[in-house]
Design a protein around this motif. Structure first.
Motif, PDB file in Angstrom:
ATOM      1  N   LEU A   1       0.812  -1.216   0.000  1.00  0.00           N
ATOM      2  CA  LEU A   1       0.000   0.000   0.000  1.00  0.00           C
ATOM      3  C   LEU A   1       0.845   1.265   0.000  1.00  0.00           C
TER       4      LEU A   1
ATOM      5  N   LEU B   1       2.563   2.254   2.603  1.00  0.00           N
ATOM      6  CA  LEU B   1       2.660   2.823   3.949  1.00  0.00           C
ATOM      7  C   LEU B   1       4.048   2.576   4.526  1.00  0.00           C
TER       8      LEU B   1
ATOM      9  N   ASN C   1      -2.050   4.540  -6.282  1.00  0.00           N
ATOM     10  CA  ASN C   1      -3.149   5.195  -5.586  1.00  0.00           C
ATOM     11  C   ASN C   1      -4.506   4.617  -5.941  1.00  0.00           C
TER      12      ASN C   1
ATOM     13  N   ILE D   1      -5.334   1.475  -5.636  1.00  0.00           N
ATOM     14  CA  ILE D   1      -5.568   0.229  -4.931  1.00  0.00           C
ATOM     15  C   ILE D   1      -6.537   0.499  -3.788  1.00  0.00           C
ATOM     16  N   GLY D   2      -7.669  -0.213  -3.811  1.00  0.00           N
ATOM     17  CA  GLY D   2      -8.639  -0.067  -2.718  1.00  0.00           C
ATOM     18  C   GLY D   2      -8.180  -0.892  -1.530  1.00  0.00           C
ATOM     19  N   TYR D   3      -8.548  -0.487  -0.346  1.00  0.00           N
ATOM     20  CA  TYR D   3      -7.983  -1.096   0.848  1.00  0.00           C
ATOM     21  C   TYR D   3      -9.084  -1.302   1.872  1.00  0.00           C
TER      22      TYR D   3
ATOM     23  N   PRO E   1      -9.101  -2.126   5.542  1.00  0.00           N
ATOM     24  CA  PRO E   1      -8.216  -2.334   6.689  1.00  0.00           C
ATOM     25  C   PRO E   1      -8.943  -3.052   7.816  1.00  0.00           C
TER      26      PRO E   1
ATOM     27  N   GLY F   1     -14.164   7.601   0.555  1.00  0.00           N
ATOM     28  CA  GLY F   1     -13.332   6.788  -0.323  1.00  0.00           C
ATOM     29  C   GLY F   1     -12.950   7.520  -1.601  1.00  0.00           C
TER      30      GLY F   1
ATOM     31  N   ALA G   1      -9.244  10.710  -2.589  1.00  0.00           N
ATOM     32  CA  ALA G   1      -8.011  10.824  -3.371  1.00  0.00           C
ATOM     33  C   ALA G   1      -8.270  11.447  -4.741  1.00  0.00           C
TER      34      ALA G   1
ATOM     35  N   ALA H   1     -13.868   1.217  -0.095  1.00  0.00           N
ATOM     36  CA  ALA H   1     -12.698   0.782  -0.857  1.00  0.00           C
ATOM     37  C   ALA H   1     -13.004   0.782  -2.354  1.00  0.00           C
TER      38      ALA H   1
ATOM     39  N   ALA I   1     -12.478   3.915  -4.143  1.00  0.00           N
ATOM     40  CA  ALA I   1     -11.098   4.301  -4.390  1.00  0.00           C
ATOM     41  C   ALA I   1     -10.494   3.513  -5.540  1.00  0.00           C
TER      42      ALA I   1
END
Lengths: 283, 236
Positions: free
Chosen positions: B50, B52, B69, B71-73, B75, B95, B98, B147, B150
């Motif tokens: 990701l 991070l 950017n 990539i949906g996430y 968590p 979402g 971005a 997600a 995004a």
């Protein structure tokens, strides 16, 4: 009754209205950013930073800045806010500990400096004013009023512009960062906003009581409302109304402005908590 | 050209190597499950993918028009979210953040995207409800809808079924499978649940001192699976 009317006659003077405007603006700003502070679990940051501001203002009193001590307090507080909030993840000393350290450290140094280089003959009164706010907000100088107004308007504008970003970053920082939002930039903006509010609010309630202006409106609004927008709007309204009632009460009963506003905030919080219980029970 | 390719990847934190020599690629439409015991570096790998965390060495590259950017996430839920006053609508819409860049407010297209993802995840009736008052399964669907705002291409899911009951778990897996088959979204999922991974995934990445990467069928034939299941029985 006549006595109260006499006291209200003070409203015929412009400087009283200035005080009211400044009070409302400060309360509004603090309430807006307070929602984020509470949700980010940073409720104590107000305390920490306000003591930094206290320390900085003692330094300012020593070097005797001619114009306004804000010239020193604002940059110093912004610097500490940025350090505290941005170092958060990487720091070796974790969040609450570093806030505690800075807060007592700054308080001690500030008081020490004030003792070593007393700015005026009445040290106790000076300390008291910085810690608990002007006993009379009416004694604000014109330049203080202008500074307060300008900074408050900037803070409110920043908050409105970055409202959606602040929400995203507060709700889920990792998700925002992973999907390409520049979270460190927005965290920086949040830190700067907090610092500015604290420096401005010191005039109204003093450095010991600032946290109340930040967290009570947010906590009260969260008793009743369940989404971010309503909580923000309600907190702002709560902050302004409490500040107005507090200001009026302090003029009527000759009480110190800062603590009166905080007491009104506490009463408001209790009312909202009861109301929140009732709303929940009815569902 | 694969959508995501990792070569000789070593991951970890500043002076702690968690896992090294990871080599794998993900093609469009794949369903990759990342398995491994606790502490093997699954979450570290996810964070690295990701962006991070920075990889300690090796490279991650994207292809087929996928940028990092997009990539949906999904968590794992954080403590903050447990008492955050936010409506389902606000969470899903965030979402789209971005795509806004520096524009302060959402435009009509983004609101429409959020609305369609809410419908896709069958959340229409919950739209104005408070996120923290929903059930675990509903919350996961909300975060999945966010997600999807995004990304149109790839979803990274971090243990999406932890804490859900068996029925909701099955529904969640079916939803993810539907997104994979019907919408053609590439799935990368961290999982503890070996049997589901073997049911749904097309590829397996087993993170360990000697990592395995390959098709599910090959994994089933390999010694890794035996080692994993016997270790599990010993624990039980």
């Amino acid at each position: 009754m006549n006595e109260f009317l006499d006291k209200l006659s003070i409203f015929q003077y412009d400087f009283v209205w200035y005080a009211v405007i400044v009070g409302v603006l400060i309360a509004l700003c603090s309430a807006l950013i307070g929602v984020t502070i509470v949700l980010k679990r940073l409720s104590f940051i107000g305390d920490g930073l306000s003591r930094v501001a206290f320390c900085a203002s003692s330094v300012a009193a020593i070097v005797n800045v001619i114009t306004n001590d804000i010239v020193i307090t604002l940059p110093a507080t912004i610097l500490c806010a940025v350090l505290l909030l941005n170092a958060g993840e990487k720091a070796k000393i974790k969040g609450d500990a570093s806030v505690a350290m800075i807060s007592v450290g700054a308080l001690a140094i500030g008081y020490l400096l004030m003792n070593l280089f007393p700015p005026s003959n009445n040290l106790a009164a000076d300390v008291c004013t910085t810690l608990f706010g002007s006993t009379q907000i009416l004694m604000l100088t014109q330049s203080q009023v202008i500074w307060c107004a300008v900074l408050s308007v900037i803070v409110i504008a920043l908050f409105v512009i970055f409202y959606n970003k602040i929400f995203a970053v507060t709700f889920d920082e990792n998700f925002s960062r992973a999907t390409g939002t520049r979270t460190s930039l927005y965290n920086l903006i949040i830190a700067v906003i907090i610092a500015v509010i604290i420096v401005v609010a010191m005039n109204l309630v003093g450095s010991l009581l600032i946290s109340a202006l930040l967290i009570f409106p947010a906590l009260s609004a969260m008793r009743i409302f369940k989404n971010f927008k309503s909580v923000t709007v309600c907190a702002a309204a709560f902050g302004v109304v409490c500040a107005l009632i507090g200001l009026l009460a302090s003029i009527l009963f000759d009480t110190p402005v800062g603590s009166t506003i905080v007491v009104v905030d506490i009463i408001g919080f209790i009312l909202f908590s009861i109301l929140g219980r009732l709303v929940c029970a009815r569902r | 050209m694969p959508q995501l390719q990792c070569t000789n990847l070593t991951i970890g934190y500043e002076n702690l190597i968690v896992t090294k020599n990871l080599n794998f690629e993900v093609n469009k439409g794949d369903y990759l499950c990342i398995l491994g015991h606790n502490g093997s570096g699954k979450s570290t790998l996810m964070k690295t993918l990701l962006g991070l965390l920075k990889p300690l060495s090796g490279s991650i590259s994207t292809g087929e028009g996928l940028s990092f950017n997009e990539i949906g996430y999904l968590p794992q839920q954080t403590v903050v979210q447990k008492d955050f006053p936010a409506s389902v609508w606000e969470v899903v819409l965030s979402g789209c953040q971005a795509q806004c860049g520096f524009r302060p407010f959402y435009n009509a297209k983004e609101k429409q995207l959020a609305q369609s993802n809410i419908e896709k995840m069958q959340l229409t009736e919950l739209k104005n409800r408070c996120f923290r008052e929903l059930s675990g399964g509903q919350q996961q669907r909300v975060l999945l809808a966010r997600a999807l705002c995004a990304t149109k291409q790839m979803l990274l899911l971090d243990e999406p079924v932890s804490g859900l009951d068996p029925k909701v778990t099955r529904e969640m897996y079916e939803t993810i499978r539907r997104l994979n088959k019907k919408e053609g979204i590439t799935i990368i999922m961290i999982s503890h649940d070996i049997s589901s991974a073997l049911t749904y995934a097309s590829h397996i990445l087993y993170v360990d001192d000697e990592p395995f990467f390959g098709k599910r069928e090959d994994f089933e034939k390999s010694d890794y699976l035996k080692a994993l299941t016997s270790a599990k029985e010993e624990n039980a």
